[in-house]
Design an enzyme around this catalytic site. Structure first.
Site, PDB file in Angstrom:
ATOM      1  N   ARG A 165      15.900 -18.340 -30.536  1.00 26.65           N
ATOM      2  CA  ARG A 165      14.835 -17.353 -30.315  1.00 26.65           C
ATOM      3  C   ARG A 165      14.821 -16.311 -31.437  1.00 26.65           C
ATOM      4  O   ARG A 165      14.640 -15.109 -31.200  1.00 26.65           O
ATOM      5  CB  ARG A 165      15.014 -16.638 -28.965  1.00 26.65           C
ATOM      6  CG  ARG A 165      14.836 -17.519 -27.754  1.00 26.65           C
ATOM      7  CD  ARG A 165      13.393 -18.030 -27.656  1.00 26.65           C
ATOM      8  NE  ARG A 165      13.176 -18.722 -26.390  1.00 26.65           N
ATOM      9  CZ  ARG A 165      13.527 -19.976 -26.165  1.00 26.65           C
ATOM     10  NH1 ARG A 165      14.070 -20.706 -27.117  1.00 26.65           N
ATOM     11  NH2 ARG A 165      13.288 -20.539 -24.997  1.00 26.65           N
ATOM     12  N   SER A 238      10.552 -15.915 -20.400  1.00 31.58           N
ATOM     13  CA  SER A 238      11.920 -15.409 -20.257  1.00 31.58           C
ATOM     14  C   SER A 238      11.976 -14.011 -20.849  1.00 31.58           C
ATOM     15  O   SER A 238      11.547 -13.800 -21.984  1.00 31.58           O
ATOM     16  CB  SER A 238      12.905 -16.282 -21.027  1.00 31.58           C
ATOM     17  OG  SER A 238      12.947 -17.574 -20.486  1.00 31.58           O
ATOM     18  N   GLU A 334      14.175 -10.534 -24.878  1.00 27.62           N
ATOM     19  CA  GLU A 334      13.615 -11.526 -25.803  1.00 27.62           C
ATOM     20  C   GLU A 334      12.326 -11.045 -26.474  1.00 27.62           C
ATOM     21  O   GLU A 334      12.135 -11.278 -27.662  1.00 27.62           O
ATOM     22  CB  GLU A 334      13.374 -12.840 -25.045  1.00 27.62           C
ATOM     23  CG  GLU A 334      13.106 -14.006 -25.956  1.00 27.62           C
ATOM     24  CD  GLU A 334      12.458 -15.164 -25.237  1.00 27.62           C
ATOM     25  OE1 GLU A 334      11.221 -15.157 -25.108  1.00 27.62           O
ATOM     26  OE2 GLU A 334      13.185 -16.081 -24.822  1.00 27.62           O
TER      27      GLU A 334
HETATM   28  N1  EPU Z   1      19.168 -20.048 -12.907  1.00 31.47           N
HETATM   29  C1  EPU Z   1      19.586 -19.413 -11.762  1.00 31.47           C
HETATM   30  N2  EPU Z   1      18.756 -18.491 -11.197  1.00 31.47           N
HETATM   31  C2  EPU Z   1      17.553 -18.201 -11.732  1.00 31.47           C
HETATM   32  C3  EPU Z   1      17.124 -18.835 -12.903  1.00 31.47           C
HETATM   33  C4  EPU Z   1      17.953 -19.775 -13.475  1.00 31.47           C
HETATM   34  O1  EPU Z   1      20.680 -19.662 -11.245  1.00 31.47           O
HETATM   35  O2  EPU Z   1      16.860 -17.364 -11.143  1.00 31.47           O
HETATM   36  C5  EPU Z   1      20.018 -21.097 -13.478  1.00 31.47           C
HETATM   37  C6  EPU Z   1      19.387 -22.460 -13.208  1.00 31.47           C
HETATM   38  O3  EPU Z   1      19.775 -22.964 -11.986  1.00 31.47           O
HETATM   39  C7  EPU Z   1      19.902 -23.295 -14.356  1.00 31.47           C
HETATM   40  C8  EPU Z   1      20.066 -22.279 -15.472  1.00 31.47           C
HETATM   41  O4  EPU Z   1      20.047 -20.997 -14.872  1.00 31.47           O
HETATM   42  O5  EPU Z   1      21.148 -23.838 -14.032  1.00 31.47           O
HETATM   43  C9  EPU Z   1      19.004 -22.400 -16.548  1.00 31.47           C
HETATM   44  O6  EPU Z   1      17.716 -22.198 -15.981  1.00 31.47           O
HETATM   45  P1  EPU Z   1      16.389 -22.869 -16.598  1.00 31.47           P
HETATM   46  O7  EPU Z   1      16.613 -24.316 -16.828  1.00 31.47           O
HETATM   47  O8  EPU Z   1      15.251 -22.438 -15.761  1.00 31.47           O
HETATM   48  O9  EPU Z   1      16.280 -22.281 -18.050  1.00 31.47           O
HETATM   49  P2  EPU Z   1      16.574 -20.847 -18.661  1.00 31.47           P
HETATM   50  O10 EPU Z   1      17.839 -20.904 -19.423  1.00 31.47           O
HETATM   51  O11 EPU Z   1      16.457 -19.824 -17.606  1.00 31.47           O
HETATM   52  C10 EPU Z   1      15.385 -21.396 -20.924  1.00 31.47           C
HETATM   53  C11 EPU Z   1      14.399 -20.745 -21.832  1.00 31.47           C
HETATM   54  C12 EPU Z   1      12.979 -20.977 -21.329  1.00 31.47           C
HETATM   55  C13 EPU Z   1      12.729 -22.469 -21.271  1.00 31.47           C
HETATM   56  C14 EPU Z   1      13.773 -23.091 -20.324  1.00 31.47           C
HETATM   57  C15 EPU Z   1      13.683 -24.595 -20.265  1.00 31.47           C
HETATM   58  C16 EPU Z   1      15.523 -18.851 -22.836  1.00 31.47           C
HETATM   59  C17 EPU Z   1      15.653 -17.357 -22.876  1.00 31.47           C
HETATM   60  N3  EPU Z   1      14.666 -19.330 -21.944  1.00 31.47           N
HETATM   61  O12 EPU Z   1      15.337 -20.707 -19.679  1.00 31.47           O
HETATM   62  O13 EPU Z   1      12.077 -20.413 -22.268  1.00 31.47           O
HETATM   63  O14 EPU Z   1      11.428 -22.762 -20.803  1.00 31.47           O
HETATM   64  O15 EPU Z   1      15.114 -22.774 -20.803  1.00 31.47           O
HETATM   65  O16 EPU Z   1      14.123 -25.121 -21.475  1.00 31.47           O
HETATM   66  O17 EPU Z   1      16.184 -19.528 -23.615  1.00 31.47           O
HETATM   67  C18 EPU Z   1      10.920 -18.414 -22.810  1.00 31.47           C
HETATM   68  O18 EPU Z   1      11.682 -18.296 -23.783  1.00 31.47           O
HETATM   69  O19 EPU Z   1      10.009 -17.580 -22.588  1.00 31.47           O
HETATM   70  C19 EPU Z   1      11.112 -19.508 -21.884  1.00 31.47           C
HETATM   71  C20 EPU Z   1      10.413 -19.630 -20.756  1.00 31.47           C
END
Ligand code: EPU
Length: 338
Positions: A165, A238, A334
């Site tokens: 990012r 995010s 972010e």
């Molecule tokens: N999780 C929780 N609680 C929550 C949210 C997430 O426990 O409320 C846990 C999930 O269960 C999972 C882990 O966190 O085990 C990761 O969650 P998720 O797969 O939803 O992805 P993320 O790490 O929260 C990132 C990116 C997103 C992207 C997704 C999918 C960043 C900051 N965010 O989110 O990007 O769509 O992976 O690849 O890296 C963005 O940057 O705006 C964005 C939406």
């Protein structure tokens, strides 16, 4: 020279829907507009900011100086070699529409990045990423126009200094360039990335084909379920980066919190799921004034209506403080704060 408007409402031009006004505002529809505006001495004396889709921004109530909205159009195939096809898109193109257009041309490589809000020109700034793919994986080069003198420069992939990012456009070269056109190198041999998150599961559950289009549809389905539509509820995706910490710190945290979610992040480091940390700190679905952390995904800050930058700042600090107190991990926002 494009028309320069004054006191323009930007509330519908930022996906968080924060109440904001621009003192001066112009739309860039051809690259030479930058040079023409620069030649105006009154405008040249102001501070300039570049507005894309407004999907990764926290705006102040008044944006002083000149806000430039990038409306540079165009998408076309510009070349081909043995291994890849090269496609170019104008900085003002809507990212998702461009991705779907590449798929319709039979080209693969961007399917995992379907439905990310924003524009083509904004995509390299924070190196947008999702489901194991980042823009840096296929970006070949881009042409940027200097806000200082209107001159153009080509940035090759390595010049952009991409990170998680992150890019040179957020640091060394911040607020200096307007990204006019981006060229992508899409490989002819298709490699599907389905190993991340729920994509594999969604392909099976929805009986989707294992093709780039099938993966795009799986990504679209998953995103629609988890992430709020900015047209319905204001948000900037995010809101915090997933923090990267030393492995030793992760191990100590894991001993105390066995359910901690983490991923390897190279060289003795690992990335923690900030959404998990925020949820554990009690912020999932919780509000502070007109803003809150989203019920379905704790990493997404949402505007329940009528919020301004100060509300976002208050919630940011509250979440950061609680995650720090509970886990000793700093969270970094972010979006870009103007
Ligand atoms: N999780 C929780 N609680 C929550 C949210 C997430 O426990 O409320 C846990 C999930 O269960 C999972 C882990 O966190 O085990 C990761 O969650 P998720 O797969 O939803 O992805 P993320 O790490 O929260 C990132 C990116 C997103 C992207 C997704 C999918 C960043 C900051 N965010 O989110 O990007 O769509 O992976 O690849 O890296 C963005 O940057 O705006 C964005 C939406």
């Amino acid at each position: 020279m494009p028309q320069v408007l004054t006191d323009i409402d930007l509330t519908s031009r930022n996906t968080l829907g924060l109440a904001a006004r621009a003192a001066h505002y112009a739309e860039i529809t051809v690259a030479s507009d930058v040079v023409a505006l620069r030649a105006d001495s009154a405008l040249g004396a102001m501070s300039w900011r570049v507005l894309g889709g407004g999907s990764n921004l926290v705006l102040p109530e008044v944006v002083t100086g000149l806000a430039l909205r990038v409306a540079l159009p165009g998408r076309r195939i510009v070349g081909e070699d043995e291994h890849a096809v090269y496609v170019a898109a104008g900085g003002g193109e809507t990212w998702h529409d461009f991705v779907q257009w590449t798929l319709a041309q039979g080209l693969a490589g961007l399917e995992n990045l379907s439905l990310i809000p924003g524009t083509v020109g904004a995509a390299p700034i924070q190196n947008i990423g999702a489901y194991g793919v980042e823009v840096k994986d296929t970006l070949f080069e881009l042409t940027a126009h200097s806000l200082h003198d209107g001159g153009s420069r080509v940035f090759r992939n390595a010049d952009c200094r991409f990170g998680y990012r992150d890019s040179v456009f957020k640091h060394g070269e911040a607020d200096r360039w307007l990204i006019g056109e981006v060229v992508f190198r899409l490989p002819k041999v298709v490699t599907l990335h389905t190993g991340y998150g729920d994509i594999e599961q969604e392909l099976t559950a929805a009986a989707l084909p294992r093709t780039p289009q099938g993966v795009a549809q799986a990504v679209i389905n998953v995103r629609r379920r988890k992430l709020p539509d900015p047209a319905v509820i204001g948000n900037a995706g995010s809101f915090f980066k997933n923090p990267i910490i030393p492995m030793a710190q992760r191990d100590a945290l894991l001993a105390e919190h066995p359910a901690l979610v983490s991923y390897p992040a190279g060289e003795g480091c690992c990335k923690l799921a900030a959404g998990w940390l925020i949820e554990q700190a009690g912020w999932k679905g919780r509000r502070l004034g007109p803003v809150g952390m989203y019920q379905q995904q704790a990493l997404v800050l949402v505007n329940h209506g009528g919020a301004a930058r100060a509300d976002v700042a208050a919630l940011t600090q509250a979440v950061q403080a609680d995650v720090m107190a509970r886990f000793g991990v700093p969270l970094e926002p972010e979006p870009v704060w103007w």
